[in-house]
Design a protein around this motif. Structure first.
Motif, PDB file in Angstrom:
ATOM      1  N   ARG A 190      62.171  10.222  71.660  1.00  0.00           N
ATOM      2  CA  ARG A 190      61.169  10.581  70.649  1.00  0.00           C
ATOM      3  C   ARG A 190      60.604  11.979  70.946  1.00  0.00           C
ATOM      4  NH1 ARG A 190      56.327   6.506  68.722  1.00  0.00           N
ATOM      5  NH2 ARG A 190      55.565   7.832  67.050  1.00  0.00           N
ATOM      6  N   LEU A 247      73.395  16.439  64.095  1.00  0.00           N
ATOM      7  CA  LEU A 247      72.420  15.997  65.095  1.00  0.00           C
ATOM      8  C   LEU A 247      72.910  16.349  66.507  1.00  0.00           C
ATOM      9  CD1 LEU A 247      69.707  14.621  65.476  1.00  0.00           C
ATOM     10  CD2 LEU A 247      70.871  12.424  65.560  1.00  0.00           C
ATOM     11  N   LEU A 249      67.387  20.825  48.214  1.00  0.00           N
ATOM     12  CA  LEU A 249      67.892  19.540  47.712  1.00  0.00           C
ATOM     13  C   LEU A 249      68.599  19.748  46.376  1.00  0.00           C
ATOM     14  CD1 LEU A 249      68.016  16.423  47.945  1.00  0.00           C
ATOM     15  CD2 LEU A 249      65.907  16.351  46.622  1.00  0.00           C
ATOM     16  N   GLN A 289      61.898  18.856  65.880  1.00  0.00           N
ATOM     17  CA  GLN A 289      61.123  19.008  64.645  1.00  0.00           C
ATOM     18  C   GLN A 289      60.222  20.247  64.693  1.00  0.00           C
ATOM     19  OE1 GLN A 289      58.080  16.028  63.702  1.00  0.00           O
ATOM     20  NE2 GLN A 289      59.146  15.742  61.753  1.00  0.00           N
ATOM     21  N   LEU A 343      63.099  14.502  69.751  1.00  0.00           N
ATOM     22  CA  LEU A 343      63.018  14.716  68.307  1.00  0.00           C
ATOM     23  C   LEU A 343      61.762  15.510  67.938  1.00  0.00           C
ATOM     24  CD1 LEU A 343      64.283  11.274  66.939  1.00  0.00           C
ATOM     25  CD2 LEU A 343      65.533  13.432  67.119  1.00  0.00           C
ATOM     26  N   ALA A 344      60.678  15.332  68.707  1.00  0.00           N
ATOM     27  CA  ALA A 344      59.452  16.113  68.452  1.00  0.00           C
ATOM     28  C   ALA A 344      59.723  17.598  68.684  1.00  0.00           C
ATOM     29  CB  ALA A 344      58.324  15.619  69.354  1.00  0.00           C
ATOM     30  N   LEU A 357      73.178  19.815  55.717  1.00  0.00           N
ATOM     31  CA  LEU A 357      73.560  18.454  55.314  1.00  0.00           C
ATOM     32  C   LEU A 357      73.480  18.260  53.801  1.00  0.00           C
ATOM     33  CD1 LEU A 357      74.354  15.666  56.533  1.00  0.00           C
ATOM     34  CD2 LEU A 357      71.934  15.093  56.551  1.00  0.00           C
ATOM     35  N   PHE A 408      75.901  13.886  59.413  1.00  0.00           N
ATOM     36  CA  PHE A 408      74.599  13.721  60.057  1.00  0.00           C
ATOM     37  C   PHE A 408      74.774  13.680  61.580  1.00  0.00           C
ATOM     38  CE2 PHE A 408      71.230  11.000  61.769  1.00  0.00           C
ATOM     39  CZ  PHE A 408      70.096  11.609  61.255  1.00  0.00           C
ATOM     40  N   LEU A 433      65.032  19.953  62.324  1.00  0.00           N
ATOM     41  CA  LEU A 433      65.255  18.735  61.528  1.00  0.00           C
ATOM     42  C   LEU A 433      64.934  19.008  60.054  1.00  0.00           C
ATOM     43  CD1 LEU A 433      63.713  15.926  63.809  1.00  0.00           C
ATOM     44  CD2 LEU A 433      66.025  16.846  63.793  1.00  0.00           C
ATOM     45  N   ASN A 434      65.193  20.234  59.633  1.00  0.00           N
ATOM     46  CA  ASN A 434      64.725  20.702  58.328  1.00  0.00           C
ATOM     47  C   ASN A 434      65.676  20.360  57.193  1.00  0.00           C
ATOM     48  OD1 ASN A 434      66.772  22.235  59.271  1.00  0.00           O
ATOM     49  ND2 ASN A 434      65.920  24.206  58.682  1.00  0.00           N
ATOM     50  N   ALA A 435      66.086  19.107  57.074  1.00  0.00           N
ATOM     51  CA  ALA A 435      67.073  18.774  56.036  1.00  0.00           C
ATOM     52  C   ALA A 435      66.453  18.655  54.654  1.00  0.00           C
ATOM     53  CB  ALA A 435      67.791  17.485  56.407  1.00  0.00           C
ATOM     54  N   GLU A 436      65.131  18.629  54.577  1.00  0.00           N
ATOM     55  CA  GLU A 436      64.509  18.462  53.252  1.00  0.00           C
ATOM     56  C   GLU A 436      63.859  19.771  52.819  1.00  0.00           C
ATOM     57  OE1 GLU A 436      60.759  18.929  54.907  1.00  0.00           O
ATOM     58  OE2 GLU A 436      62.575  18.203  55.802  1.00  0.00           O
ATOM     59  N   ASN A 437      64.337  20.334  51.723  1.00  0.00           N
ATOM     60  CA  ASN A 437      63.750  21.540  51.159  1.00  0.00           C
ATOM     61  C   ASN A 437      63.728  21.377  49.641  1.00  0.00           C
ATOM     62  OD1 ASN A 437      63.045  24.063  50.271  1.00  0.00           O
ATOM     63  ND2 ASN A 437      64.323  25.174  51.731  1.00  0.00           N
ATOM     64  N   LEU A 438      62.517  21.264  49.085  1.00  0.00           N
ATOM     65  CA  LEU A 438      62.405  20.999  47.651  1.00  0.00           C
ATOM     66  C   LEU A 438      62.138  22.273  46.852  1.00  0.00           C
ATOM     67  CD1 LEU A 438      60.324  17.690  47.865  1.00  0.00           C
ATOM     68  CD2 LEU A 438      62.770  17.943  47.525  1.00  0.00           C
TER      69      LEU A 438
END
Lengths: 46, 556
Positions: free
Chosen positions: B206, B287, B233, B213, B209-210, B74, B283, B218-223
């Motif tokens: 829920r 998903l 990102l 995860q 989603l657990a 994403l 998204f 759900l790993n869309a955030e990687n800094l």
């Protein structure tokens, strides 16, 4: 200078948002909110 | 596929070709044929911009990628809204006020003929081959899963698109794209709700989603700041920004869409429409792939999604195969139990147990693949594009299967139609009209434009039909396209941001930039999104310095 309201100028009326500055700001706000949402969605302790 | 599915697909095909043919009547000049008479409303152009970007393989590949690898893809789209705003402020007004047909036409006005000809030629080479891939990739998947002959799918997709693009040009492209995007969105939302509907009743959303995860989906955030880490990102925001600026600002297949707007305001609004919708849409698509992954936590998925490979594997008779299958089934059962526990309790200890079970399951699947590859002497096996359609084929009711296949056809045809029209415009405007000595009647130019469209359509079908044999050649062309994207943006930045840059600097800078990107791609592990930054900066810096050292002959 193009006349006010000219559809080929930078000063013409923009539907809903009024001015180009407003719509650009809206786009940027929406994407920042979207990125924040995606990060929250990824990390939320389900 | 049942009779109902075939009927849905046939109704779609007949309707879209008839509609494209009907709506495209009335073209008198090539302005009508290539720019729809510059008369299109923003919402139609905006949907066409979106449709041209979404190919069939993007659709089935993205959902399958989310199944395999989660939502990190994403980040590639995070930069798109920023790129759209920058383009609306910079390139779009330049193009629109210059009243050009092609992006490369502008480069002759700013630099010289050789810069225009070179960039247009590179576009034709890269895009011409990629239209073949646009057709080949979904044809291969559909023929494997549904037993449709590859030649048939290529000729039906390609032939029906050629008919209406030849007749109506850009007007037919844009209006059929509007209908095709409606079909695609209907299909996407149907899949999304079917994926939710098919999940076990005793696991809450829920809980789903657990599980997603805990599996890392759900790993869309990687800094991570490493240039080698895919889809961080930073690579999404910076590398993705350069990619999107290049694709939407310098690629004729997109530029031609928004130049068809009835005014600068309409052209800008069409891009901003995409700026608002693209990320939410991706998204939802990703998903859906994640939900399909969770679904297969409760229903045993095949270890090999490619049905041909699965049949070959089933026919094998060896102790290794029996062992691999037994380990796979046991790992699935263990993971299913762990998923049920995690879905019900959502506790950290349950998540840890699930992660261990998921790791063993992934290992067991890799083991099956290894046994298959060893037994069949296959060096490379990748079934990523088969995952989502396997789910559709086995879990979705008849009628809806036909709709999803129509969606695949719609996505392929909408991408192809825009590409054919842009290839024809670059050929006609940048080469035929630019280099011939006498003006011709509008009717002659219109006929020639239609014949050029047919030529590129035939070329795309030919490449698609030979793609199996051209495998490595296509890879080379795609790789070449990756070198090209950032570099071409560098040329346009030289044109707009500097006054001293000249055609010689831009042309030599383009070659040097592509060479540098080639070196980075060949000798480092830098992720491909960063190649766009490297190419743009290299062309801009080298082109500017060369321009200072070698004055333009026309100004010298």
């Amino acid at each position: 200078m193009p006349a006010q309201g000219d559809q080929n100028s930078d000063t013409g009326h923009v539907p809903v948002f009024g001015t180009w500055r407003n719509i650009y700001a809206a786009v940027l706000i929406v994407i920042v909110v979207m990125i924040a949402f995606v990060f929250g969605f990824s990390r939320f302790p389900y | 596929m049942s009779t109902l599915d075939w009927t849905v697909l046939a109704v779609y095909l007949v309707s879209i070709v008839s509609f494209g043919y009907w709506v495209g009547r009335g073209n008198r000049r090539i302005d009508d044929f290539f720019l729809a008479g510059r008369s299109m409303p923003w919402w139609a152009v905006g949907l066409s911009v979106m449709a041209t970007q979404i190919s069939a393989i993007t659709l089935i590949g993205t959902t399958s990628q989310a199944y395999n690898d989660g939502m990190r893809f994403l980040v590639v789209y995070f930069a798109l809204p920023f790129a759209m705003v920058i383009l609306c402020v910079t390139l779009v007004p330049f193009f629109y006020r210059a009243q050009v047909f092609t992006a490369y036409e502008y480069l002759e006005r700013r630099f010289d003929l050789k810069t225009r000809t070179l960039t247009s030629f590179l576009f034709l080479m890269q895009r011409g081959m990629s239209t073949g891939v646009t057709l080949y990739a979904p044809s291969l998947v559909l023929s494997t899963l549904f037993g449709l002959p590859e030649t048939l799918t290529v000729l039906v997709m390609g032939g029906s698109t050629i008919i209406y693009v030849m007749k109506g040009g850009n007007k037919s492209v844009i209006w059929t794209d509007v209908v095709q995007m409606a079909v695609v969105w209907t299909g996407i939302f149907t899949c999304f709700f079917m994926a939710i509907h098919n999940l076990p009743e005793h696991v809450s959303f829920r809980g789903v989603l657990a599980i997603a995860q805990a599996s890392g989906r759900l790993n869309a955030e990687n800094l991570d700041t490493s240039l080698e880490t895919p889809y961080t990102l930073w690579s999404g925001l910076i590398g993705g920004l350069f990619l999107m600026l290049s694709y939407f600002g310098c690629d004729q297949s997109q530029v031609q869409r928004y130049l068809s707007g009835s005014s600068l305001t309409q052209s800008r609004l069409s891009l901003l429409f995409n700026a608002f919708l693209k990320v939410p849409m991706q998204f939802i698509i990703l998903l859906t792939g994640v939900l399909v992954f969770v679904f297969f936590n409760f229903h045993e998925p095949p270890a090999l999604f490619n049905s041909d490979a699965r049949a070959t594997f089933a026919a094998l008779n060896s102790p290794e195969k029996t062992q691999a299958e037994a380990r796979y089934s046991a790992a699935f059962e263990a993971r299913r139990n762990a998923a049920l526990e995690l879905g019900a309790t959502r506790e950290r200890a349950a998540a840890d147990r699930y992660r261990a079970a998921q790791a063993e399951f992934a290992e067991a699947r890799t083991n099956v693949t290894r046994v298959y590859k060893d037994a069949t002497h296959t060096t490379a096996y990748n079934d990523i594009n088969y995952i989502f359609l396997h789910y559709v084929l086995t879990q979705v009711p008849h009628g809806v299967i036909g709709l999803i296949i129509a969606v695949i056809f719609a996505a392929a045809m909408s991408a192809l139609s825009g590409e054919l029209n842009s290839l024809a415009s670059a050929t006609m405007i940048d080469f035929v009209r630019r280099f011939r000595r006498a003006d011709r009647a509008d009717t002659y130019d219109l006929l020639l434009s239609r014949l050029i469209t047919a030529f590129w359509g035939g070329f795309a079908c030919l490449v698609a039909l030979q793609a199996g044999k051209l495998g490595s050649a296509i890879e080379v062309v795609n790789r070449f396209g990756s070198y090209f994207y950032g570099s071409i943006l560098g040329v346009f930045m030289l044109a707009i941001l500097t006054k001293r840059a000249n055609g010689t600097g831009a042309t030599l800078g383009l070659f040097i930039g592509m060479g540098i990107v080639g070196l980075v791609a060949s000798f480092t592990k830098v992720h491909f999104l960063w190649w766009n930054v490297v190419g743009t900066v290299a062309v801009f810096v080298c082109g500017y310095l060369i321009s200072l050292a070698v004055p333009s002959p026309s100004k010298g």
